[in-house]
Design an enzyme around this catalytic site. Sequence first.
Site, mmCIF file in Angstrom:
data_model
loop_
_atom_site.group_PDB
_atom_site.id
_atom_site.type_symbol
_atom_site.label_atom_id
_atom_site.label_comp_id
_atom_site.label_asym_id
_atom_site.label_seq_id
_atom_site.Cartn_x
_atom_site.Cartn_y
_atom_site.Cartn_z
ATOM 1 N N ASP A 1 6.504 1.236 6.349
ATOM 2 C CA ASP A 1 5.144 1.113 6.362
ATOM 3 C C ASP A 1 4.387 2.155 5.395
ATOM 4 O O ASP A 1 3.789 2.724 5.871
ATOM 5 C CB ASP A 1 4.738 0.652 7.406
ATOM 6 N N GLU B 1 4.581 -5.949 3.820
ATOM 7 C CA GLU B 1 4.215 -4.862 5.146
ATOM 8 C C GLU B 1 5.561 -4.401 6.077
ATOM 9 O O GLU B 1 5.933 -4.879 6.207
ATOM 10 C CB GLU B 1 3.216 -5.591 5.805
ATOM 11 N N GLU C 1 -4.799 1.165 2.889
ATOM 12 C CA GLU C 1 -4.700 0.038 4.173
ATOM 13 C C GLU C 1 -4.927 0.568 5.408
ATOM 14 O O GLU C 1 -5.797 0.012 6.470
ATOM 15 C CB GLU C 1 -3.372 -0.729 3.654
ATOM 16 N N GLU C 2 -4.994 1.761 5.716
ATOM 17 C CA GLU C 2 -4.637 1.953 7.067
ATOM 18 C C GLU C 2 -5.758 2.481 7.472
ATOM 19 O O GLU C 2 -5.919 2.665 8.713
ATOM 20 C CB GLU C 2 -3.155 3.654 6.773
ATOM 21 N N HIS D 1 4.742 3.842 12.260
ATOM 22 C CA HIS D 1 3.939 4.796 13.123
ATOM 23 C C HIS D 1 4.323 6.234 13.773
ATOM 24 O O HIS D 1 4.084 6.819 13.548
ATOM 25 C CB HIS D 1 2.699 4.404 13.223
ATOM 26 N N HIS E 1 0.928 -1.271 0.212
ATOM 27 C CA HIS E 1 -0.004 -0.242 -0.225
ATOM 28 C C HIS E 1 1.027 1.312 0.116
ATOM 29 O O HIS E 1 2.288 1.050 1.150
ATOM 30 C CB HIS E 1 -0.911 0.453 0.923
#
Length: 456
Positions: A193, A253, A226-227, A327, A181
């Site tokens: 990510d 991922e 995706e998030e 994140h 993603h």
Amino acid sequence: MKDREPIRRRPQLPKSSNPSSVSATKKRKFSPQQPTAPISLISWMLISSAVVLALFLVIRNNETLPEVKPLDQTNLDEFSEERARVHLRQLSTEIGNRLSGSLAAEHAKEYILNQVLSIQQKKCQNCPQVEVEIQESNGSQSFYFLNRILHNVYSNISNVVVRLSDGSPENMKHSLLFNSHYDSAASSPAASDDGVGVSCMLELINNFANSPALPHAIIFLFNGAEETLLQGSHAFVRSHRWASSVRALINLEAAGTGGRPILFQTNRPELTYAYAQSVVYSHGSILGQDIFSTGAVPGDTDYRIFRDYGGIPGLDFAYYMNGFNYHTPRDNEAAIDRGSLQHMGENTLAIARAILSNKLLEKLEEPGQGSRPVFFDFIGLTTVVYSRTLEIVLNVLVLFFGIFVLFSSPLQLRKSPLPTLVEKTVLISGVTMSFIAGIVAPVLLASIATLLGQIM
């Protein structure tokens, strides 16, 4: 005259006021020799040395990454981290945070599209044809997550979908799907990510577009949401016309930055054995899958959508080292170790070629038989795979052997009395509590830091 016979004297016993000391002396004289302390000391030294050596090999293997293949000295059909890092730098540094629906996410989508079109124009003769589409989709889904039912509605989701094939219907009947993603979490440049996954896939398209045509098609899904609870993969599975041909998935991922990507989820024995036989750098464990499946980890990947909504078996890979960057603004290109992309790229390229070069995709069209196998790597040298039945047998044998060693007599090899049942119970309880404390302590510290407003 006769010679006198010598007088034979009876040996004198040691004088003692206690008659029982005589029999005690005799018993000591004829009793078997007791083992000396140095033998036990040597045994413990050997065991300790073996444990230290094993830890050294594990740590060394965990920190060892493959050598990066340079951009200008690597064939186009071979994976090069240097070429992939060009894409990673553009996505994470030049574009930066790519929250789904934002202008930056649109820029990322345009960059991916332009790179694919460039590969399409430069591909070699007699190589697979490259098709690319932009999917715009609306939809909704409901699923169980974090102990509750979630209802998720989405609109104008944008996916970039690429297919490589020879153009024939027979070739496109069965497909292998790669997924990553290009969107990001809020306030993160998302290098790991999932900029690494996107960059690796762009380089893989370049590799396959400059290789001889394979017997089956390959689809690359760059999903744009995706998030936001796995919306992009759901849109592809539910509404894209190529989805019905997908027989297997390779999902890329991250839950950390750098290090070696690990295979932590799979649901078909055929794919696990294909991984074990073809992978260049072994690194996987079913332990991660068992922990992930309990729901203790507050997260999920697109793997779940393909499995639950599409019935598609797959292999789920993720980075996990340096999870404190996950994140956060620290998930940047500088945090990605040199060799990390090379590790993921070479592995997935080898696995994809192995899956496509035999009749595995045709077999995966049929419903799976049996349960997923046990798998783990042995210090990165090879991957061990065996069935769940053998796992149960081995566990039972180890259990009974442990009970036997714990409660059996040491065959009189020492004078000290055997530990009592209470002592053994305390010993077992201590080991168990130490194991539990090792799991609970990091979670507790992370929870305290979260309450104090610190990022972990």
